[in-house]
Enzyme design. Sequence first.
Site, PDB file in Angstrom:
ATOM      1  N   ARG A   1       7.425   0.634   1.318  1.00  0.00           N
ATOM      2  CA  ARG A   1       7.151   0.732   0.601  1.00  0.00           C
ATOM      3  C   ARG A   1       5.898   1.531   0.288  1.00  0.00           C
ATOM      4  NH1 ARG A   1       8.253  -5.557  -2.509  1.00  0.00           N
ATOM      5  NH2 ARG A   1       5.499  -5.355  -1.749  1.00  0.00           N
TER       6      ARG A   1
ATOM      7  N   ASP B   1       0.401  -6.770   7.794  1.00  0.00           N
ATOM      8  CA  ASP B   1      -0.774  -6.460   7.967  1.00  0.00           C
ATOM      9  C   ASP B   1      -1.629  -7.770   8.871  1.00  0.00           C
ATOM     10  OD1 ASP B   1      -1.350  -3.778   6.546  1.00  0.00           O
ATOM     11  OD2 ASP B   1      -1.964  -5.107   3.997  1.00  0.00           O
TER      12      ASP B   1
HETATM   13  C1  PRP Z   1       7.006  -5.045   3.893  1.00  0.00           C
HETATM   14  C2  PRP Z   1       8.220  -6.253   4.938  1.00  0.00           C
HETATM   15  C3  PRP Z   1       9.678  -5.453   4.082  1.00  0.00           C
HETATM   16  C4  PRP Z   1       9.273  -5.121   2.434  1.00  0.00           C
HETATM   17  C5  PRP Z   1      10.514  -6.395   1.781  1.00  0.00           C
HETATM   18  O1  PRP Z   1       6.778  -4.147   4.681  1.00  0.00           O
HETATM   19  O2  PRP Z   1       8.437  -5.928   6.095  1.00  0.00           O
HETATM   20  O3  PRP Z   1       9.619  -4.475   4.893  1.00  0.00           O
HETATM   21  O4  PRP Z   1       8.035  -5.089   2.561  1.00  0.00           O
HETATM   22  O5  PRP Z   1       9.523  -5.607   0.731  1.00  0.00           O
HETATM   23  P1  PRP Z   1      10.766  -4.689  -0.693  1.00  0.00           P
HETATM   24  O6  PRP Z   1      12.003  -6.289  -0.172  1.00  0.00           O
HETATM   25  O7  PRP Z   1      10.695  -4.650  -1.397  1.00  0.00           O
HETATM   26  O8  PRP Z   1      12.085  -3.851   0.158  1.00  0.00           O
HETATM   27  P2  PRP Z   1       5.920  -2.340   4.237  1.00  0.00           P
HETATM   28  O9  PRP Z   1       6.526  -1.622   3.866  1.00  0.00           O
HETATM   29  O10 PRP Z   1       5.088  -3.498   3.765  1.00  0.00           O
HETATM   30  O11 PRP Z   1       5.705  -1.729   5.829  1.00  0.00           O
HETATM   31  P3  PRP Z   1       5.415  -2.321   7.115  1.00  0.00           P
HETATM   32  O12 PRP Z   1       6.638  -3.126   7.984  1.00  0.00           O
HETATM   33  O13 PRP Z   1       5.467  -1.730   7.887  1.00  0.00           O
HETATM   34  O14 PRP Z   1       3.933  -3.761   6.237  1.00  0.00           O
HETATM   35  N1  URA Z   2       5.776  -7.295   2.199  1.00  0.00           N
HETATM   36  C1  URA Z   2       5.311  -8.326   1.869  1.00  0.00           C
HETATM   37  O1  URA Z   2       5.103  -8.053   3.542  1.00  0.00           O
HETATM   38  N2  URA Z   2       4.816  -8.952   1.765  1.00  0.00           N
HETATM   39  C2  URA Z   2       5.386  -9.133   0.480  1.00  0.00           C
HETATM   40  O2  URA Z   2       4.894 -10.500  -0.394  1.00  0.00           O
HETATM   41  C3  URA Z   2       6.446  -8.897  -0.250  1.00  0.00           C
HETATM   42  C4  URA Z   2       6.599  -7.396  -0.018  1.00  0.00           C
END
Ligand code: PRP
Ligand code: URA
Length: 205
Positions: free
Chosen positions: A102, A200
């Site tokens: 994201r 994270d």
């Molecule tokens: C987080 C989570 C989902 C997404 C959800 O990933 O693991 O994939 O956000 O949010 P959405 O429904 O608004 O798309 P992130 O993009 O933070 O990447 P990461 O898993 O690498 O931390």
């Molecule tokens: N991704 C996360 O890891 N946490 C949230 O609350 C939303 C998107």
Amino acid sequence: MSLHVIKHPVADHILSLLRDERTGAAEFRNLSRQVTSLLVMEATRDLPSVPTEVKTPMETTRCRKLDRTVVVVAIVRAGMSMVETIVDLLPSVAVGFIGMERDEETAEAHSYYCKLPPLKDRRVLVVDPMLATGGSAAQVISMVYDQGATDVNFLNIVAAPEGVKVLQDKFPDLIIYTASLDRELNDKKYILPGLGDFGDRLYGT
Ligand code: PRP
Ligand code: URA
């Protein structure tokens, strides 16, 4: 689309620890494996099995064995935390990975990696612990259907109503299993009460 929220005191207990800001990365990873095992048990309740004979130390008996390859599609990064538990539980599993990230400002997701095994005639479990706006999951589930999947479940730990609605509107045949349907998104598109940024917390970034 149908939504199943796991109602189980053990799931509630695990969630209370996952949500706690004092929980460190090692315990967080362990808890996420534990709640995944509850989700996968629900999502595989109707998998086909075949009769087989097994010789125990006492006598020969009739048992049942699973008869279907399951494909896990992990939304990288956070979804990777759910893969190992599923691979350990099921006898015949193939694993695909789709990298989604994201944008920190707009919360819009974009795909940066995709490697999928054959999906036709297989139960496909798309796994991502967080469903917020639904942007990441919707893109991945579209890719999975485009590649020939017809039997798709989404396994998730914490969902926002906004994300559930997006998936509901787009994918009438999708089945969602989640451990919690939370209240809402904040203005930065994080889930409330939620548990913060799953990736994270998982990897200490
Ligand atoms: C987080 C989570 C989902 C997404 C959800 O990933 O693991 O994939 O956000 O949010 P959405 O429904 O608004 O798309 P992130 O993009 O933070 O990447 P990461 O898993 O690498 O931390
Ligand atoms: N991704 C996360 O890891 N946490 C949230 O609350 C939303 C998107």
